[in-house]
Design an enzyme around this catalytic site. Sequence first.
Site, mmCIF file in Angstrom:
data_model
loop_
_atom_site.group_PDB
_atom_site.id
_atom_site.type_symbol
_atom_site.label_atom_id
_atom_site.label_comp_id
_atom_site.label_asym_id
_atom_site.label_seq_id
_atom_site.Cartn_x
_atom_site.Cartn_y
_atom_site.Cartn_z
ATOM 1 N N GLU A 1 7.017 -3.372 9.299
ATOM 2 C CA GLU A 1 5.796 -2.924 9.979
ATOM 3 C C GLU A 1 4.727 -2.455 8.999
ATOM 4 O O GLU A 1 3.541 -2.741 9.195
ATOM 5 C CB GLU A 1 6.160 -1.775 10.936
ATOM 6 C CG GLU A 1 4.958 -1.128 11.611
ATOM 7 C CD GLU A 1 5.360 0.038 12.524
ATOM 8 O OE1 GLU A 1 6.576 0.303 12.671
ATOM 9 O OE2 GLU A 1 4.456 0.673 13.093
ATOM 10 N N ASP B 1 6.672 7.930 9.091
ATOM 11 C CA ASP B 1 7.011 6.760 9.895
ATOM 12 C C ASP B 1 7.145 5.509 9.041
ATOM 13 O O ASP B 1 6.251 4.660 9.050
ATOM 14 C CB ASP B 1 5.949 6.542 10.978
ATOM 15 C CG ASP B 1 6.379 5.495 12.002
ATOM 16 O OD1 ASP B 1 7.563 5.130 12.008
ATOM 17 O OD2 ASP B 1 5.521 5.065 12.797
ATOM 18 N N GLU C 1 5.497 9.892 21.315
ATOM 19 C CA GLU C 1 4.500 8.841 21.508
ATOM 20 C C GLU C 1 4.372 8.434 22.970
ATOM 21 O O GLU C 1 4.323 7.251 23.295
ATOM 22 C CB GLU C 1 4.847 7.618 20.643
ATOM 23 C CG GLU C 1 4.912 7.946 19.164
ATOM 24 C CD GLU C 1 5.162 6.725 18.288
ATOM 25 O OE1 GLU C 1 4.522 6.638 17.241
ATOM 26 O OE2 GLU C 1 5.990 5.880 18.662
#
Lengths: 718, 718
Positions: free
Chosen positions: A411, A383, A309
């Site tokens: 998240e 993820d 990332e």
Amino acid sequence: MGVPTFLRGLIILFAAVLCAPAAYAEDGYDLWLRYRPVEAQAQARYQPLATALVAGTPSPTLDAAQAELTRGLAGLLGATPPVASAVREGAVVFGTPKSSAVVAGLKLPLEKAGPEGYLIRSVRIDGARATVIAANSDIGVLYGAFAYLRLIQTRQPIDALDIASAPKVALRMLNHWDNLDRTVERGYSGQSIWDWHKLPDWKDPRYTDYARANASLGINATTLNNVNANALSLTPMYLEKAAALADVFRPYGIKVYLTARFSAPIEIGGLKTADPLDPQVRAWWKAKADEIYRYIPDFGGFTVKANSEGQPGPQDYKRTHADGANMMAEVLAPHGGEVIWRAFVYSHEQPDDRAKQAYDEFVPLDGKFASNVIVQVKNGAIDFQPREPFHPLFGATPKTPLAMEFQITKEYLGFATHLAYLGTMYEETLTADTWRRGKGSTVAKVIDGSLFGQKRTGMVGVANIGTDRNWSGSDFDQANWYVFGRMAWDPYLSARDIADEWARQTFSNDAAFLKPTVDMMMGSREAVVDYMTPLGLHHLMARSHHYGPGPWVAGGERADWTSVYYHRADKGGIGFDRTPTGSGATRQYAPQVAAVFEDLKRIDEKDLLWFHHLPWDYRARSGRTLWDELVVRYTGGVADVTAMRNTWAGLTPYVDSERHAQVGAFLAIQEKEAQWWRDASIAYFQTFSERPLPAGYAPPPKPLSYYEALSFPEAPGI
Amino acid sequence: MGVPTFLRGLIILFAAVLCAPAAYAEDGYDLWLRYRPVEAQAQARYQPLATALVAGTPSPTLDAAQAELTRGLAGLLGATPPVASAVREGAVVFGTPKSSAVVAGLKLPLEKAGPEGYLIRSVRIDGARATVIAANSDIGVLYGAFAYLRLIQTRQPIDALDIASAPKVALRMLNHWDNLDRTVERGYSGQSIWDWHKLPDWKDPRYTDYARANASLGINATTLNNVNANALSLTPMYLEKAAALADVFRPYGIKVYLTARFSAPIEIGGLKTADPLDPQVRAWWKAKADEIYRYIPDFGGFTVKANSEGQPGPQDYKRTHADGANMMAEVLAPHGGEVIWRAFVYSHEQPDDRAKQAYDEFVPLDGKFASNVIVQVKNGAIDFQPREPFHPLFGATPKTPLAMEFQITKEYLGFATHLAYLGTMYEETLTADTWRRGKGSTVAKVIDGSLFGQKRTGMVGVANIGTDRNWSGSDFDQANWYVFGRMAWDPYLSARDIADEWARQTFSNDAAFLKPTVDMMMGSREAVVDYMTPLGLHHLMARSHHYGPGPWVAGGERADWTSVYYHRADKGGIGFDRTPTGSGATRQYAPQVAAVFEDLKRIDEKDLLWFHHLPWDYRARSGRTLWDELVVRYTGGVADVTAMRNTWAGLTPYVDSERHAQVGAFLAIQEKEAQWWRDASIAYFQTFSERPLPAGYAPPPKPLSYYEALSFPEAPGI
């Protein structure tokens, strides 16, 4: 005490009246270490068995144990236990054979405790009943003290104890994705608790409470800063601050780690390269490591996110992850430090299937890592989705120890307002069978090192801790910190047992409270899966902040940051074909596992669309079409939340009004947002399925365009 | 009570042992509303005079008053006062003539109370002694209830009360420079307390405590969001959230205001212009105002920062500030709303003297503003420096009402760790004489409207409130919120009296504590002036975050954002010549004032270098050269902080250990940073003065290059 009974009653009454409002203010700050007074009957049972503390030679850690026993027993039993120099009836003796002659004299089988574990035993010493909390190390004694207090907090008998417990995983770590400006990436509970600006001079008492809470679970390591790292963390100014935190944590057995930005030699070292094979770079890291250990003599090591990332890494110089990790390992080794190298990598180029990349990258490197490197692998290959099959790397690297990375902060599971107990998710991953050494080769056995005889073991949780008064953003999110810590100590513990244990300490031991609450917790994550991403769907949330549904997300920087990449819905059907007719990701698993994932008759439907692209009229095992099944699951997820609200509403007698109100308000938000997820998702997928909803299922109240237009530019956590 | 004395002692002892740790945990959350039990003697005095509460017809505000009286008296006197339907001996009667027949029957001279004030009187009703808290409005009653509790908290007699109090300023407002992502510009106490993401569904109980604290001071308005505004605040999603806050605040008499970004018609309205004279723009604002009032029927109005530091404004369209303000005033007027238009403006072009710009801009507009516009003026002409002469606009606009803008958060006075009581600063400004209508034309008389007979009056404080448990970042910073609120109610109150009142409620009524503490507070801001910017120096802090010294700051975007622009040090001397030989800013004051500022014999040396550029060997009144005097002042500032530390260290008997430790740790930081300011400043200015330090004054321990190289990219508040 010499006080007549009627007077004692009077005193207790007056004390209750005088101090009730303030003394029992329940704002969640105390976590599961509340130590509220036990019921009168329990008091009568416990008090005679906890009449005094018998300590040995003090140390900072044994002092912490004594302080905790004092605080805990005073709170639970209503009177501060005196510290006695000799054993008396009902004494609680604690120490190591080295610190305590009494413990030494008992000749306990301390080999069971290992270097960090403990024994708790009911014994007789010179005719007096006593309880001994013993260990080979001071930290084992502290862990034992917390375990002992947990027995009383959960109303277990303590009159015939014979407990031996030792952690099954060596590194039990939190990762704080905390930035130096106190923002927290994917944080939903306020700011970072690290007040960098005031450190090292002001050591907030909260740091000590953080250490206490972690030690109560056996967590023994913390990476203070974000894996998306800032090289400033490695400059003297910040090392001095980190050292102050390490000083606070040390008595509680918690080692400090820092993230190391791979390009730090350029950014703060003034070099032109960060090539891990460059001699100047290696010299810079060696000097940096030596410097860090001058500040923090027991520094744990580096956590590294590289070539992922946008983070810099060894591949920027055409080196491998092993080259990068080993360079750092080499400079840490003389000090006893280690490198935690994250496997969450995926290339800048568009891959055929992002799920395959970590495996493809790391399996060829098996055997190439230095002995003080551990590779940190997320529970699933994408993820931290509400549900993912276990990561194919688990079991695939016999020569490379792997640490589990769980996300505690939610998240992808509704931030702090959705009640989702993650114990079931952790358990699902840990009990999954990799089949790499035949049946029973569970992920837990990879993580505890037993599958391949590995000594370097670890479990890491991405913390959900912030400055919110209740630490975690909601009361129930404290359970996720708790279950992570307990499973890191013993990955074979059951999610249900831990939920029960947590709920007893956090709220009430009343059976009428516990049963519905634990049931609610146990079903809660499945509800989230259903209203967000049922049947193996994944990565359908809004872009960037991940708040709310965004199955329509497409375009932008890279395909694998979109939703359409993952759900692949079209007129023909929905799902990501990861069988050999598709990306072939199933073949990264052991043949026995792949065979199940690939076989529509054998695959668990919870993973269906993770591995298969199926037509809308595919028959689910329920007999419904896939489309109908999706609608039923989405709708059921919302109904589950409604049921949770109702359950909670009925528990007012057992919970203080302050926490009851907040949990209730958050459940109302969750219900509203579950409905939103359901409606938006159905409205979107219906444009492909072109089918009506099954009878009795309400259509989304708004057109798809409404849901697509919703915008939350200031959603937290980014 | 029927309990023998020896038993009562025993009970109290036991109660203290049992509930001491939790009940009296002092983390600052309670602010000055602690309501801790009074001493036994005081209890005997107060209890017979507060035996019961007598309420009338309830209302949300009267309910709040009753709740506060109950909470306060229960805490202070140890027993919850019963609510009685009839007056009895010792009753406390509260209400308006409308809500309470008892109050109506007393025929009190309520004209003294005005619309928001109150009377508190000791009366006899049917032979019974009673205390009456009466007002013309419910909010007056609530204010009176807080005032009554303050009497007990500060140990005043309450047996012969005859108090009348009414606010002298109409708008008593906080400005929160809070962003929608919960960062706070110039905030040093955690995040914004507005949890926008969870609003409107979750109304944090803290919002109520915020309202209580403000109502206890008489603050009646709050601008929720940053003056550097985000147009999103005016979209329905955020209006719904703001409305939820308004609902919480309403019973406490606090009206919600929002900042209005001038370019909102473009950003969220889809228009191509924000020209205030454009009919579409005017229509957009009218519709927006109507919409806001549907969400918040008692919405206060807009706070606007326009054409200042990059914010859009009417000058972008060659219109005047009056054009912009009046357009907004017109759409708010039908709803009773008002526009608070900030005078903190300075042009993009480099001015000859930034200090002159607001005056130059606004004096010509006097008389041009609509009747529901008030212009908000910072206390000084630059920007919230540790010391500034009063702003020349005060007294210069007979036809335009001016609101005072004080900064409560300590952007320029050491953030949250420096102890600086701002009461003396506010007092200094308010008591300054503008001479605009002859001697005695104080700034306070401008602000309360009496100088020019203005009815629209206001005082605004830039809040220092955040999510830190103690609200303000430090215990002593609570005093700055407190003194702001008290002076907004009555700008003629003395800073010392308020400090005493605050310290009594916040810490202790013990004289041995109060005298040194109040003395320390009263001298604290002058210490900051001395170690940062003595003798009229200003704007010498580091760039952007303003943390620490930066007298060498030069270059960059604009000259008036540098330090060298303000101190103008060279080989010849130091200081900004604002007399007619320089920028002539002195001539913006009344002639009598200008004459003093311009005359080196008459000017107060505290303002010396604000108005004069003087040679290094200029003789100060001490007889020392200017250079020596600077060094003496800088050094004295540090010594003052050392003295404060010593004072505080001696006060352990009077302060709980938790707050004592934090204040002590912060004073240690302040001492270190004061020394840094002193050393860095002297090292820098010595390069111009080229003179040795006076005998006995230690040179800076490091070379100037060391101080210049220090870097704090993550300092808070930006």
